[in-house]
Scaffold this motif. Structure first.
Motif, PDB file in Angstrom:
ATOM      1  N   GLU A  38       0.719  -1.133   0.008  1.00 50.86           N
ATOM      2  CA  GLU A  38       0.116   0.100  -0.032  1.00 50.86           C
ATOM      3  C   GLU A  38       0.835   1.327  -0.142  1.00 50.86           C
ATOM      4  O   GLU A  38       0.403   2.180  -0.289  1.00 50.86           O
ATOM      5  CB  GLU A  38      -0.757   0.034   1.347  1.00 50.86           C
ATOM      6  N   TYR A  39       1.945   1.095   0.362  1.00 49.24           N
ATOM      7  CA  TYR A  39       2.990   2.166   0.523  1.00 49.24           C
ATOM      8  C   TYR A  39       4.190   2.088  -0.718  1.00 49.24           C
ATOM      9  O   TYR A  39       4.764   1.034  -1.018  1.00 49.24           O
ATOM     10  CB  TYR A  39       3.621   2.295   1.708  1.00 49.24           C
ATOM     11  N   ASP A  40       4.204   3.322  -1.436  1.00 47.47           N
ATOM     12  CA  ASP A  40       5.414   3.182  -2.433  1.00 47.47           C
ATOM     13  C   ASP A  40       6.799   3.829  -1.689  1.00 47.47           C
ATOM     14  O   ASP A  40       6.980   4.983  -1.217  1.00 47.47           O
ATOM     15  CB  ASP A  40       5.137   4.441  -3.341  1.00 47.47           C
ATOM     16  N   LEU A  41       7.699   2.715  -1.422  1.00 49.29           N
ATOM     17  CA  LEU A  41       8.806   2.984  -0.796  1.00 49.29           C
ATOM     18  C   LEU A  41       9.781   4.008  -1.451  1.00 49.29           C
ATOM     19  O   LEU A  41      10.401   4.631  -0.856  1.00 49.29           O
ATOM     20  CB  LEU A  41       9.520   1.562  -0.750  1.00 49.29           C
ATOM     21  N   SER A  42       9.637   4.134  -2.943  1.00 53.85           N
ATOM     22  CA  SER A  42      10.350   5.069  -3.638  1.00 53.85           C
ATOM     23  C   SER A  42       9.906   6.662  -3.178  1.00 53.85           C
ATOM     24  O   SER A  42      10.748   7.428  -3.564  1.00 53.85           O
ATOM     25  CB  SER A  42      10.381   5.008  -4.909  1.00 53.85           C
ATOM     26  N   SER A  43       8.796   6.763  -2.508  1.00 52.63           N
ATOM     27  CA  SER A  43       8.359   8.157  -2.119  1.00 52.63           C
ATOM     28  C   SER A  43       8.899   8.822  -0.954  1.00 52.63           C
ATOM     29  O   SER A  43       8.949   9.909  -0.718  1.00 52.63           O
ATOM     30  CB  SER A  43       7.060   8.233  -2.073  1.00 52.63           C
ATOM     31  N   TYR A  44       9.682   7.911  -0.260  1.00 50.47           N
ATOM     32  CA  TYR A  44      10.353   8.288   0.820  1.00 50.47           C
ATOM     33  C   TYR A  44      11.700   8.978   0.657  1.00 50.47           C
ATOM     34  O   TYR A  44      12.615   8.370   0.035  1.00 50.47           O
ATOM     35  CB  TYR A  44      10.510   7.234   1.926  1.00 50.47           C
ATOM     36  N   GLN A  45      11.916   9.989   1.095  1.00 43.52           N
ATOM     37  CA  GLN A  45      13.136  10.689   1.062  1.00 43.52           C
ATOM     38  C   GLN A  45      14.157  10.979   2.123  1.00 43.52           C
ATOM     39  O   GLN A  45      15.263  11.247   1.984  1.00 43.52           O
ATOM     40  CB  GLN A  45      12.862  12.182   0.353  1.00 43.52           C
ATOM     41  N   SER A  46      13.455  11.102   3.389  1.00 44.37           N
ATOM     42  CA  SER A  46      14.268  11.234   4.562  1.00 44.37           C
ATOM     43  C   SER A  46      13.786  10.208   5.769  1.00 44.37           C
ATOM     44  O   SER A  46      12.755   9.493   5.587  1.00 44.37           O
ATOM     45  CB  SER A  46      13.949  12.517   4.955  1.00 44.37           C
ATOM     46  N   PHE A  47      14.718  10.022   6.508  1.00 48.45           N
ATOM     47  CA  PHE A  47      14.570   9.037   7.736  1.00 48.45           C
ATOM     48  C   PHE A  47      15.248   9.496   9.035  1.00 48.45           C
ATOM     49  O   PHE A  47      15.796  10.546   9.091  1.00 48.45           O
ATOM     50  CB  PHE A  47      15.310   7.811   7.343  1.00 48.45           C
ATOM     51  N   LYS A  48      14.462   9.027  10.307  1.00 53.54           N
ATOM     52  CA  LYS A  48      14.930   9.367  11.489  1.00 53.54           C
ATOM     53  C   LYS A  48      15.175   8.015  12.046  1.00 53.54           C
ATOM     54  O   LYS A  48      14.141   7.051  12.045  1.00 53.54           O
ATOM     55  CB  LYS A  48      14.007  10.160  12.082  1.00 53.54           C
ATOM     56  N   ILE A  49      16.220   7.774  12.897  1.00 53.57           N
ATOM     57  CA  ILE A  49      16.213   6.379  13.684  1.00 53.57           C
ATOM     58  C   ILE A  49      16.175   6.631  15.128  1.00 53.57           C
ATOM     59  O   ILE A  49      16.553   7.477  15.639  1.00 53.57           O
ATOM     60  CB  ILE A  49      18.015   5.828  13.363  1.00 53.57           C
TER      61      ILE A  49
END
Length: 171
Positions: A30-41
């Protein structure tokens, strides 16, 4: 010729037996992984509970560094206002293994020879789970899990980097 074939088969058998951690991963379509540009750990919280008392906090730091490095290599940026939150968990499972030695011989009830000599020993198997969450919904969008054998290499940043690289390969 036979010696060469035997040598090659022994080498191939040894290579096939080299233990590589098995990585299981899954994603929510359901989620497009390529649309994510940033992350927080987000680091796991360490407690003084019996299950976490033996957890090496330096290992947690190594895993966090490796995840950050791999995600940046994939083109994602670390940010406090990220669109994806990464959470990881490290655990240890204590298991009991048995070993049977068929070389020893002895009497059992004065009736027959018994060649079974069993040894029981404890084995620590480490586990890691990595979960990528959507920042807005907090749904897990991607997941990886692996069990790996504890070794001295786990104290090496390069060994952790290799494990995380294999875990995140399919993201």
């Amino acid at each position: 010729m036979i010696k060469q074939l035997l040598s090659i088969s022994v080498i191939l058998t040894l290579v096939a037996c080299a233990s590589q951690p098995r990585i299981e991963s899954d994603k929510d379509i359901e989620y497009d992984l390529s649309s994510y540009q940033s992350f927080k750990i987000e680091e796991p919280e360490l407690t003084n509970s019996p299950s976490q008392i033996g957890l090496n906090p330096i290992l947690v730091q190594r895993v966090e560094r490796a995840i950050k490095s791999r995600l940046e290599a994939k083109g994602l940026k670390e940010s406090e206002e990220a669109d994806m939150v990464v959470r990881f968990f490290i655990g240890t499972n204590r298991e009991v293994d048995r070993s049977t030695d068929v070389g020893g011989r002895g009497f059992y009830n004065d009736r027959y020879w018994d060649s079974r000599n069993q040894k029981i020993f404890k084995v620590d198997k480490d586990e890691i789970a990595i979960r990528f969450h959507d920042k807005e919904t907090d749904d897990v969008i991607w997941y990886a899990f692996s069990r790996f054998n504890r070794s001295l290499k786990i104290k090496d940043q390069d060994a952790i980097n290799n494990l995380i690289e294999k875990a995140i390969l399919n993201f």
